[in-house]
Design a protein around this motif. Structure first.
Motif, mmCIF file in Angstrom:
data_model
loop_
_atom_site.group_PDB
_atom_site.id
_atom_site.type_symbol
_atom_site.label_atom_id
_atom_site.label_comp_id
_atom_site.label_asym_id
_atom_site.label_seq_id
_atom_site.Cartn_x
_atom_site.Cartn_y
_atom_site.Cartn_z
ATOM 1 N N CYS A 56 -3.308 11.535 7.330
ATOM 2 C CA CYS A 56 -2.021 12.224 7.396
ATOM 3 C C CYS A 56 -1.294 12.232 6.070
ATOM 4 C CB CYS A 56 -1.133 11.579 8.457
ATOM 5 S SG CYS A 56 -0.610 9.889 8.020
ATOM 6 N N ASP A 57 -1.813 11.503 5.050
ATOM 7 C CA ASP A 57 -1.152 11.369 3.747
ATOM 8 C C ASP A 57 0.188 10.661 3.834
ATOM 9 O OD1 ASP A 57 -3.021 12.417 2.005
ATOM 10 O OD2 ASP A 57 -2.374 14.478 2.310
ATOM 11 N N ARG A 58 0.460 9.963 4.932
ATOM 12 C CA ARG A 58 1.751 9.316 5.093
ATOM 13 C C ARG A 58 1.665 7.798 4.935
ATOM 14 N NH1 ARG A 58 3.042 9.598 10.135
ATOM 15 N NH2 ARG A 58 5.294 9.472 9.933
ATOM 16 N N TYR A 59 0.477 7.238 5.079
ATOM 17 C CA TYR A 59 0.263 5.799 4.966
ATOM 18 C C TYR A 59 -0.891 5.550 4.002
ATOM 19 C CZ TYR A 59 3.152 5.644 9.142
ATOM 20 O OH TYR A 59 4.182 5.797 10.024
ATOM 21 N N ALA A 60 -0.805 4.410 3.294
ATOM 22 C CA ALA A 60 -1.807 4.108 2.278
ATOM 23 C C ALA A 60 -2.115 2.612 2.271
ATOM 24 C CB ALA A 60 -1.332 4.572 0.905
ATOM 25 N N ASN A 61 -3.255 2.283 1.656
ATOM 26 C CA ASN A 61 -3.681 0.897 1.467
ATOM 27 C C ASN A 61 -3.372 0.523 0.022
ATOM 28 O OD1 ASN A 61 -5.043 -1.503 0.972
ATOM 29 N ND2 ASN A 61 -6.929 -0.887 2.003
ATOM 30 N N ARG A 62 -2.445 -0.383 -0.163
ATOM 31 C CA ARG A 62 -2.129 -0.865 -1.495
ATOM 32 C C ARG A 62 -2.480 -2.340 -1.566
ATOM 33 N NH1 ARG A 62 3.861 -1.427 -2.895
ATOM 34 N NH2 ARG A 62 3.433 -3.452 -1.955
ATOM 35 N N SER A 63 -3.616 -2.610 -2.184
ATOM 36 C CA SER A 63 -4.072 -3.995 -2.377
ATOM 37 C C SER A 63 -4.124 -4.762 -1.069
ATOM 38 C CB SER A 63 -3.170 -4.717 -3.385
ATOM 39 O OG SER A 63 -3.163 -4.041 -4.622
ATOM 40 N N GLY A 64 -4.645 -4.110 -0.032
ATOM 41 C CA GLY A 64 -4.801 -4.773 1.256
ATOM 42 C C GLY A 64 -3.578 -4.758 2.135
ATOM 43 N N THR A 65 -2.539 -4.008 1.725
ATOM 44 C CA THR A 65 -1.321 -3.909 2.515
ATOM 45 C C THR A 65 -1.102 -2.464 2.912
ATOM 46 O OG1 THR A 65 -0.321 -5.784 1.372
ATOM 47 C CG2 THR A 65 1.164 -4.288 2.534
ATOM 48 N N LEU A 66 -0.785 -2.229 4.184
ATOM 49 C CA LEU A 66 -0.498 -0.885 4.668
ATOM 50 C C LEU A 66 0.948 -0.536 4.331
ATOM 51 C CD1 LEU A 66 -1.524 1.566 6.363
ATOM 52 C CD2 LEU A 66 -0.501 0.441 8.352
ATOM 53 N N VAL A 67 1.135 0.567 3.638
ATOM 54 C CA VAL A 67 2.474 0.971 3.223
ATOM 55 C C VAL A 67 2.734 2.398 3.662
ATOM 56 C CG1 VAL A 67 2.553 -0.567 1.218
ATOM 57 C CG2 VAL A 67 1.652 1.747 0.956
ATOM 58 N N ARG A 68 4.004 2.703 3.831
ATOM 59 C CA ARG A 68 4.456 4.071 4.131
ATOM 60 C C ARG A 68 4.745 4.748 2.800
ATOM 61 N NH1 ARG A 68 5.544 8.642 5.182
ATOM 62 N NH2 ARG A 68 6.905 9.435 6.833
#
Length: 540
Positions: A56-68
């Motif tokens: 959905c391009d709304r959530y991402a994985n940043r260094s093992g953390t799910l971010v909005r």
């Protein structure tokens, strides 16, 4: 379990505070690689690699953390010229004072102190969801308004049961009632009942989102997101017109941009301008797809003691001076299919009509108008229109409002939304119906339909830009906020353990976040929007 193929370019990935932290990596099963995390913000359950975003391009994985990825949008109100206004602010790290045009007169680094005037409202745009439905809403924010303790429950709703109602100001024929509306060749809605001077479309809905092919669902979802976000979308109607619709803009029908919405039907136009026409002519015919008006037969003409003209019209006579079905619907005069207005006149009664009779034929918008004089054979001969009559035709046009496309979002707030507010969802429904709760969409006023459930409707032009997102289930994502007195929230079984002050909410982000700040952005709304926390019934 999809993920976005893009490996770089996520906005702000270099910044530790670029997005709100939702949760740490949690593998779903042993077969899932340790470098991926599962996003449970919708039923797709994307498995996302580090540095990538979900489908959905709304959530991402940043260094093992799910971010909005997207920022949470905030509204801030100030008093300007003794009138409350919602002001635009530049960037997530800036605040300031705006002048009458809304431009920033000064900027200063944001220090987190937004409670000086206690006039900040957290919208659902960018806030995240309650899925898989057991979670309290991402933001449950306490505040105080006029000495009253308030709470606002903020979330993004995943709407499968939703549609767009589109009002198109035009007399042009767009399509027959119930005709299919297509986008990229897929059926995405239908033509519904016409209203006064406007054609109406019903677009989207659960049957198009989930009841057809995968392509139909995807096209419907993308169409709704684009139209809701005030972007232009091209449609075709079976057996009808091709058009481009954009909220707040004039529709383009068959390549021609519409200019005017009719002042009224043919009969109404006769009545409005009868006294102004009186004495300058002998007959007026206002051509209209629905109700064509004839001045001397109309009650307005009779009240003015106008002499009968002897004109005999085609179509079905309704009441005196009012005719139905004089022609087929189309893009010509008055929304009919005619280019020659004389084609709707069947004949003239030789015992009543007379040589020299002065006839005006006009459309309901004044865009088409012709002046005729009967010759000795009682045939209308076109001549130059007298200036006095031309002024009245111009006034008809002046009274026609600009043609616009209006897009209303209509959605049913189901179990997932209500469970994010209270453990006993029916109490929220009852509180809304009792006017104890103010429902907004991105801070914009929402109309709550009567009857069962929480069915809300909002004008997308009153919502912040880019308020809508999607998830590939497929479904539309839209912001929604519930504001009420704190005591009323407690009485309906709200999640009191998750109520936070505004300062705490902005510092911590979503309720399950453990300490990382959220990305913030300021939104500007139309000055006509009421302040979401200022509705009188809420304050008693």
């Amino acid at each position: 379990m999809t993920e976005h193929t893009k490996t770089d370019g996520l906005p702000g990935m270099e910044s530790p505070a670029f997005a709100q932290v939702l949760e740490k990596a949690r593998p779903r099963n042993e077969r899932m690689t340790s470098e991926k995390i599962e996003c449970n913000a919708c039923p797709v359950l994307c498995q996302i690699s580090d540095g990538r975003s979900g489908a959905c391009d709304r959530y991402a994985n940043r260094s093992g953390t799910l971010v909005r990825v997207d920022p949470v949008l905030l509204l801030r109100r100030t008093l300007l010229d003794n009138e409350p206004r919602v002001l635009p602010f530049a960037g997530r790290a800036a605040t300031g004072v705006a002048d009458a045009e809304g431009a920033l007169a000064a900027q200063a680094a944001w220090d987190g102190d937004l409670l000086l005037a206690n006039e900040v409202f957290v919208t659902g745009v960018g806030s995240s969801t309650t899925y898989p439905d057991y979670k309290p809403a991402p933001f449950i924010v306490s505040s105080q308004v006029a000495g009253v303790d308030m709470v606002t429950v903020v979330t993004e709703g995943i709407f499968s049961y939703c549609s767009l109602k589109v009002k198109i100001d035009t007399d042009r024929f767009l399509g027959s009632e119930q005709a299919n509306v297509r986008c990229q060749g897929e059926v995405v809605g239908h033509v519904t009942t016409a209203e006064y001077g406007s054609q109406m479309l019903s677009l989207g809905g659960v049957h198009h989102l989930t009841g057809g092919s995968k392509k139909e669902g995807r096209v419907t979802m993308d169409m709704m997101q684009s139209l809701g976000n005030k972007q232009a979308v091209e449609f075709t109607i079976d057996g009808g017109s091709q058009m481009v619709i954009q909220a707040g803009k004039a529709p383009i029908v068959n390549g021609v941009q519409e200019r005017r919405m009719r002042v009224g039907c043919g009969s109404a136009t006769i009545g409005i301008f009868a006294k102004q026409f009186f004495g300058l002519l002998d007959e007026v015919v206002v051509v209209d797809d629905h109700i064509t008006g004839v001045l001397t037969e109309h009650q307005a003409g009779r009240c003015l003691d106008m002499r009968a003209s002897g004109v005999k019209m085609r179509g079905r006579k309704s009441t005196p001076g009012r005719y139905f079905q004089v022609a087929n619907p189309g893009t010509g005069w008055g929304g009919t299919d005619i280019a020659d207005p004389l084609s709707i006149i069947e004949s003239w009664d030789a015992a009543v009509a007379w040589p020299g009779l002065r006839l005006l034929m006009t459309s309901t918008t004044g865009e088409h108008a012709s002046w005729y004089v009967l010759n000795d054979d009682l045939h209308p001969v076109e001549q130059d229109m007298p200036a006095e009559v031309g002024h009245i035709v111009a006034r008809i046009g002046e009274n026609c409002e600009p043609s616009l496309s209006t897009v209303l979002f209509l959605g049913g707030a189901g179990g997932s939304l209500r469970a994010g507010v209270t453990e006993n969802p029916v109490l929220l429904t009852r509180a809304i119906k009792a006017a104890l709760v103010n429902v907004t969409c991105g801070g914009a006023p929402a109309y709550v339909w009567p009857g069962g459930g929480i069915t809300v409707m909002a004008d997308v032009m009153r919502m912040p830009d880019n308020s809508f997102g999607t998830v590939p289930t497929p479904a539309l994502v839209a912001p929604i906020e519930f504001s009420m007195k704190l005591d009323d929230y407690r009485a309906l079984g709200g999640h009191m353990d998750h109520v936070r002050t505004l300062a705490e909410a902005l510092r911590l982000g979503a309720w399950h976040n453990e300490g990382a700040p959220s990305a913030l952005a300021w939104a500007a709304l139309p000055a006509a929007n009421p302040w979401p926390l200022g509705r009188p019934p809420l304050l008693g």
